[in-house]
Write an enzyme that holds these catalytic residues in place. Sequence first.
Site, mmCIF file in Angstrom:
data_model
loop_
_atom_site.group_PDB
_atom_site.id
_atom_site.type_symbol
_atom_site.label_atom_id
_atom_site.label_comp_id
_atom_site.label_asym_id
_atom_site.label_seq_id
_atom_site.Cartn_x
_atom_site.Cartn_y
_atom_site.Cartn_z
ATOM 1 C CB SER A 298 -1.064 -0.076 1.346
ATOM 2 O OG SER A 298 -1.992 -1.454 1.677
ATOM 3 C CG HIS A 299 1.061 5.953 -1.746
ATOM 4 N ND1 HIS A 299 1.651 6.922 -1.158
ATOM 5 C CD2 HIS A 299 1.586 5.962 -2.712
ATOM 6 C CE1 HIS A 299 2.268 7.521 -1.473
ATOM 7 N NE2 HIS A 299 2.339 7.166 -2.619
#
Length: 392
Positions: free
Chosen positions: A225-226
Amino acid sequence: MLPLEGITVVSLEQAVAAPFASRQLADLGARVIKIERPGDGDFARDYDKTVNGMASYFVWINRSKESITLDLKKPEGKEILSKLLEKADVFIQNLAPGAVDRLGFSPQELQEKHPQLITCSISGYGKSGPYRDKKAYDLLIQCEAGLVSVTGTPETPSKAGISIADICAGMYAYSGILTALYQREKTGKGTVLEVSMLEALAEWMGNPMYYASYGGKEPSRTGASHASIYPYGPFPCGDGKKVFFGIQNEREWLRFCQEILQKPELADDPRFNNNSNRFQNQHILQSIIEEALSILTAEVVVERLEKAQIANARMNTVKEFFEHPQLKARGRWRTVETPTGPIKALIPAVTMKGFEPVMNPIPKVGEHTEKILSELGYDTEKLSELRDEVII
């Protein structure tokens, strides 16, 4: 006419960073003479035996070069290198800091002898400072640059899966040499370049560096994920497969709510109406997204994402990437000869109209030694003497 046709590069190289830089110069038509140790040669030749008995690292970054073996600890070996440099345009080296100086080939001395020569030195930490003599391998540079601290899961810091510190140092060496060649066209003079792996990777760490230094908070390790954008990453679907996608702006968020989640009211929900709010409330939003996707197959989700023009991808294995239909459709593959038979190789990433990149064979250790020394004026008797004394 190849872009670097007529340019001769002498590279005293090993491992990854310098060979990656010199191979890219060879791709553009430069003649690259790779200096290796007599016997085993570049130790990267023995990293593994996975490509028809050759090392995967070596076949990747050593095509289109000429290999000469030299013992540079002996006067005759140094003499040969001196003769090579008299005719060279570029000298690249990534020995330990100070090693070329002790051999008598410091960049400063070379510049005095050969004002037109461009010298490029690649090291772990640079030629000065308290870390000058500290051993530097790719993982260790990733640690020192903070990359490992922002990569992985909350529980497990991880290194990048490729030799990213070596690669970025090689890229800056390559671009620096091209710049120096362009400058020489205008001034007639060479120059001295220095690239350190730490400083090269530091440039690539710009975003997390500013985020932490001015935001007062370290970026989170978030797996795939970011660390600051949401939704961005992998999401499970009803058939057990995961789809990767990312929302970059409010237009995409609106379409995502309307066409993928089919919950248009979420677009204006104050908890989610901009990226900062979505990121802050991601645990709530994650549940909403996963619930909506739980009744859909991955194929349907991808179809909806494509229709909404939202970026998405599936996670390929490396073997699946090797067979990627986009690379095949764009004709990115060529065949390169090696000492153990032909292999597939990708052409350089920059497509330039009007020329085909050089994709010549990967050399055996010292394959071109006699040819190169003959060009320098060494006769058969002298070559035999150099072999007997294990100088070549």
